[in-house]
Each structure stands twice: as C-alpha cells, then as structure tokens.
Design a protein around this motif. Structure first.
Motif, PDB file in Angstrom:
ATOM      1  N   GLY A 224      46.411  17.429  28.233  1.00 49.82           N
ATOM      2  CA  GLY A 224      46.999  18.686  27.785  1.00 49.82           C
ATOM      3  C   GLY A 224      47.389  19.587  28.945  1.00 49.82           C
ATOM      4  N   GLU A 225      46.646  19.508  30.048  1.00 51.55           N
ATOM      5  CA  GLU A 225      46.970  20.291  31.239  1.00 51.55           C
ATOM      6  C   GLU A 225      48.334  19.877  31.787  1.00 51.55           C
ATOM      7  N   VAL A 226      48.581  18.569  31.822  1.00 51.84           N
ATOM      8  CA  VAL A 226      49.878  18.066  32.292  1.00 51.84           C
ATOM      9  C   VAL A 226      50.992  18.473  31.321  1.00 51.84           C
ATOM     10  N   VAL A 227      50.722  18.333  30.021  1.00 53.52           N
ATOM     11  CA  VAL A 227      51.712  18.705  29.000  1.00 53.52           C
ATOM     12  C   VAL A 227      52.112  20.167  29.148  1.00 53.52           C
ATOM     13  N   LYS A 228      51.128  21.026  29.345  1.00 53.24           N
ATOM     14  CA  LYS A 228      51.396  22.470  29.477  1.00 53.24           C
ATOM     15  C   LYS A 228      52.230  22.768  30.713  1.00 53.24           C
ATOM     16  N   LEU A 229      51.909  22.105  31.826  1.00 55.93           N
ATOM     17  CA  LEU A 229      52.653  22.346  33.060  1.00 55.93           C
ATOM     18  C   LEU A 229      54.081  21.817  32.972  1.00 55.93           C
ATOM     19  N   LEU A 230      54.256  20.646  32.366  1.00 56.58           N
ATOM     20  CA  LEU A 230      55.603  20.079  32.244  1.00 56.58           C
ATOM     21  C   LEU A 230      56.464  20.887  31.282  1.00 56.58           C
ATOM     22  N   GLY A 231      55.844  21.378  30.208  1.00 57.60           N
ATOM     23  CA  GLY A 231      56.581  22.172  29.232  1.00 57.60           C
ATOM     24  C   GLY A 231      57.388  21.349  28.246  1.00 57.60           C
ATOM     25  N   ASN A 232      57.758  20.149  28.658  1.00 55.07           N
ATOM     26  CA  ASN A 232      58.540  19.275  27.778  1.00 55.07           C
ATOM     27  C   ASN A 232      58.198  17.828  28.130  1.00 55.07           C
ATOM     28  N   GLY A 233      57.332  17.220  27.329  1.00 52.81           N
ATOM     29  CA  GLY A 233      56.909  15.856  27.623  1.00 52.81           C
ATOM     30  C   GLY A 233      55.444  15.812  28.024  1.00 52.81           C
ATOM     31  N   SER A 234      54.971  14.618  28.321  1.00 53.13           N
ATOM     32  CA  SER A 234      53.564  14.429  28.664  1.00 53.13           C
ATOM     33  C   SER A 234      53.450  13.533  29.886  1.00 53.13           C
ATOM     34  N   ALA A 235      52.213  13.260  30.297  1.00 52.20           N
ATOM     35  CA  ALA A 235      51.977  12.464  31.498  1.00 52.20           C
ATOM     36  C   ALA A 235      52.665  11.113  31.391  1.00 52.20           C
ATOM     37  N   PHE A 236      53.207  10.636  32.509  1.00 48.27           N
ATOM     38  CA  PHE A 236      53.873   9.333  32.468  1.00 48.27           C
ATOM     39  C   PHE A 236      53.525   8.448  33.656  1.00 48.27           C
ATOM     40  N   TYR A 237      53.332   8.991  34.827  1.00 44.95           N
ATOM     41  CA  TYR A 237      53.032   8.118  35.957  1.00 44.95           C
ATOM     42  C   TYR A 237      51.632   7.525  35.848  1.00 44.95           C
ATOM     43  N   SER A 238      50.644   8.382  35.632  1.00 46.26           N
ATOM     44  CA  SER A 238      49.258   7.883  35.594  1.00 46.26           C
ATOM     45  C   SER A 238      48.987   6.940  34.419  1.00 46.26           C
ATOM     46  N   PRO A 239      49.512   7.195  33.215  1.00 46.29           N
ATOM     47  CA  PRO A 239      49.312   6.207  32.147  1.00 46.29           C
ATOM     48  C   PRO A 239      49.960   4.858  32.467  1.00 46.29           C
ATOM     49  N   ALA A 240      51.133   4.886  33.087  1.00 51.80           N
ATOM     50  CA  ALA A 240      51.819   3.640  33.438  1.00 51.80           C
ATOM     51  C   ALA A 240      51.026   2.867  34.484  1.00 51.80           C
ATOM     52  N   SER A 241      50.560   3.542  35.510  1.00 54.37           N
ATOM     53  CA  SER A 241      49.761   2.884  36.550  1.00 54.37           C
ATOM     54  C   SER A 241      48.515   2.243  35.953  1.00 54.37           C
ATOM     55  N   SER A 242      47.895   2.939  35.024  1.00 51.52           N
ATOM     56  CA  SER A 242      46.670   2.445  34.400  1.00 51.52           C
ATOM     57  C   SER A 242      46.936   1.195  33.571  1.00 51.52           C
ATOM     58  N   ALA A 243      48.027   1.189  32.814  1.00 50.36           N
ATOM     59  CA  ALA A 243      48.372   0.020  31.998  1.00 50.36           C
ATOM     60  C   ALA A 243      48.735  -1.178  32.868  1.00 50.36           C
ATOM     61  N   VAL A 244      49.396  -0.927  33.985  1.00 50.49           N
ATOM     62  CA  VAL A 244      49.756  -2.016  34.901  1.00 50.49           C
ATOM     63  C   VAL A 244      48.502  -2.670  35.481  1.00 50.49           C
ATOM     64  N   ALA A 245      47.468  -1.873  35.759  1.00 50.55           N
ATOM     65  CA  ALA A 245      46.207  -2.441  36.250  1.00 50.55           C
ATOM     66  C   ALA A 245      45.629  -3.412  35.231  1.00 50.55           C
ATOM     67  N   MET A 246      45.722  -3.063  33.952  1.00 44.61           N
ATOM     68  CA  MET A 246      45.227  -3.932  32.886  1.00 44.61           C
ATOM     69  C   MET A 246      46.077  -5.198  32.772  1.00 44.61           C
ATOM     70  N   ALA A 247      47.397  -5.032  32.814  1.00 41.25           N
ATOM     71  CA  ALA A 247      48.300  -6.180  32.709  1.00 41.25           C
ATOM     72  C   ALA A 247      48.101  -7.137  33.877  1.00 41.25           C
ATOM     73  N   GLU A 248      47.928  -6.590  35.063  1.00 48.09           N
ATOM     74  CA  GLU A 248      47.740  -7.420  36.252  1.00 48.09           C
ATOM     75  C   GLU A 248      46.437  -8.212  36.166  1.00 48.09           C
ATOM     76  N   SER A 249      45.381  -7.580  35.657  1.00 50.92           N
ATOM     77  CA  SER A 249      44.108  -8.281  35.524  1.00 50.92           C
ATOM     78  C   SER A 249      44.236  -9.459  34.562  1.00 50.92           C
ATOM     79  N   PHE A 250      45.031  -9.279  33.514  1.00 53.76           N
ATOM     80  CA  PHE A 250      45.275 -10.370  32.559  1.00 53.76           C
ATOM     81  C   PHE A 250      46.127 -11.470  33.190  1.00 53.76           C
ATOM     82  N   LEU A 251      47.247 -11.092  33.780  1.00 53.72           N
ATOM     83  CA  LEU A 251      48.189 -12.077  34.317  1.00 53.72           C
ATOM     84  C   LEU A 251      47.608 -12.883  35.470  1.00 53.72           C
ATOM     85  N   LYS A 252      46.756 -12.238  36.281  1.00 51.56           N
ATOM     86  CA  LYS A 252      46.173 -12.912  37.447  1.00 51.56           C
ATOM     87  C   LYS A 252      44.734 -13.357  37.218  1.00 51.56           C
TER      88      LYS A 252
END
Length: 318
Positions: A224-252
């Motif tokens: 919510g802190e990120v949402v408030k600061l952006l004003g339009n939209g929500s967090a995108f870099y950190s959620p993507a990085s986190s999901a990639v860590a999960m995908a990489e653990s599966f693929l490798k």
C-alpha cells in the motif's frame, strides 16, 4: 535440446519486467499473452531489440492467442486489475476472479503440464481459483507473495541496522495482506538475532521492540505504501523479481527454500487451503512444505491470517 518455455499471462507493468528478467537471465524463451491487441507484441519487440546490447540469446514474443502458450514449462500470471490508493487487495476480488477464471481455462486447455505461479491479487484467493479451474496437482499451482513480503521485511531490517541486505534473513507467513505474519523471532543478520542487534544499537529493550514493531507494520503495509506513492498502479519490479526467483528454482531444480502460497495438508493446523509457508521448489514444483515451530503468540497470528484467507476464499462460493 530445446530451451524451456516461459509464458507470461498479462502484459502490464509486472509482465514487462518479468519478460525482461527472464530474458536477461536466459531462463528460456518467453511468450507474453495479453487480451489487448498488439500491446504484448510491441512490449516484447522492444525487449527483444535490446538483446544485442544486453547479450541475451532467447526468443521474446507477444501474442493475443492462448494457443501460443502451448508447451509452456512455466506460466506466470499477473493478469488483473492493479490496486489504486485506498484499495485493499481484497477489494479486487470480484473483477479479478472473473479475469482469473478466463486465464485458468486458457492455461488448462493449452499448457496442461506447466508449473503455474500466480501473482494476481487477492493472491490467496486467486491461487485457489486457478487450481480449482485447471484441476492441476497442487504442487504445480502456487502463488508468489512470501518471497516479496520477506524481501521487504529484510530490506527494512538492513536499512535500520546499516548492514548488507545479503546478510539478512527474514520470514513471513500467512496470507498476502494486512494479516500477514512477519516472524520477528526468526529474523537474523548472518545468524545473529535481529532483536539482539537492535538492543545493542539502542541500549534499550523497549526501544528495540518499538523499532521492530514499526518494521513489522511497515512490512504488512508495504504494498500500500508503494501504491500511495505511485498514485496510479502498484508495485511491479519487486513482485516480478520474486516470481522469477521461484521460476528459476523450478527450471534449474535448485530446491531453494522460498516462502510460497501453497496448498496445506495439515501444516499449522490448516487443511486444504492455500496459505503462505516455506516450501522447497524444484523440478517437481512444490516438493516439500517446511513447517516451523511457532510459539503461542505466533500461532495465534497465523490462525488470524488463515481465518482472513478462509473468509476471502469463501466469498467466491467455489
């Protein structure tokens, strides 16, 4: 040997970062799906044209047809309405459940062997809905939330203590929302309990507890802190990085221990509900759930978080 195939459902902010990160790490060929005509094609073309500069040698393409996700090893879902200031994740359930229903049918019919990672909110409910509709084994349908929540908690601790984020271990359990449970007792810096370091810094146990409580509350409200600061939209870099860590653990087949929204089978007293817990992610998907020993206070917080998840899932009348 064919490269792995990673399909991204949703071409918004998170989808764009996902595509770029998967390409930069050369995890596999990337397909981005979105219902908006030409948008995923344009976004992926932009990323692909950077390949000579960035030095990655994988295919990155966009599509408006679910048939193009056929043969996917991993599917990451970001499709859905993002939060706006003042909205909770739970406020999104009505519109995003309709979107997730359509997405899940597309995955079921075109990528039946994929490992599916959901990022869409409200997370715990959306993962539940996806697994119900696809009918996939629970070890192949999970949600990204705990990696991000734990990363935020760890970042706040590192900044407070003036230490490298690489040396901080922080843990969150429970639902992805205001009732999540950052576990103070398990937070450490290079094996040293964070509370010890805070007490050394401030020379006062009460002050140390006050600072920690503030970090816990900031972790719960971080999205919510990120949402408030952006004003339009929500967090995108950190959620993507986190999901990639999960995908990489599966693929490798890395078998990393990552906090993941997974279907519980009696752990923490919870049966047949998706909740954030520590999991081993490898080539078999969610290969193992690791259950921590919680004290009475921690278990009460976990129970409260699970109750919120159950209420949210119940509102979908599955």
């Amino acid at each position: 040997m064919a490269r792995p195939k990673i399909s991204l459902i949703g071409g918004g902010q998170i989808g764009g970062v996902l595509a770029q990160l998967c390409a930069l790490r050369e995890l596999g060929d990337v397909v981005m799906f979105d219902i908006v005509e030409n948008m995923p094609q344009g976004k992926t073309l932009d990323i692909a044209e950077a390949s000579p500069v960035d030095g990655f040698d994988v295919s990155v393409t966009g599509t408006n047809d679910y048939k193009d996700i056929a043969g996917s090893d991993v599917v990451i879902v970001t499709a859905g309405l993002p939060r706006k200031p003042g909205m909770s994740r739970d406020d999104l359930i009505e519109v995003n459940s309709k979107i997730m229903t359509s997405v899940s049918e597309g995955i079921r019919d075109n990528a039946p062997d994929a490992f599916v990672i959901i990022i869409s909110n409200p997370l715990d409910a959306m993962v539940t809905l996806c697994q119900k509709i696809t009918g996939f084994p629970s070890e192949r349908v999970c949600g990204q939330a705990g990696v991000l929540d734990s990363s935020r908690f760890a970042a706040f601790i590192a900044w407070e203590l003036g230490v490298s984020v690489k040396d901080v271990t922080a843990i969150t359990l429970g639902g992805h929302g205001d009732t999540m449970v950052p576990l103070v007792r398990y937070a450490s810096v290079a094996g040293i309990p964070v509370m010890e370091l805070l007490e050394q810094k401030y020379g006062d146990a009460a002050k140390a507890q006050e600072v920690m409580t503030a970090m816990v509350e900031r972790t719960k409200a971080a999205g919510g802190e990120v949402v408030k600061l952006l004003g339009n939209g929500s967090a995108f870099y950190s959620p993507a990085s986190s999901a990639v860590a999960m995908a990489e653990s599966f693929l490798k087949d890395q078998k990393r221990v990552l906090p993941t929204c997974a279907l519980l089978d009696g752990q923490y007293g919870v049966d047949n509900f998706y909740v954030g817990v520590h999991c081993v992610i490898g080539a078999g998907g969610i290969e193992k759930i690791l259950e921590l020993k919680l004290d009475e206070t921690e278990q009460a917080l976990m129970d409260n978080s699970v109750a919120a998840v159950k209420e949210l899932v119940g509102s979908m009348n599955l």
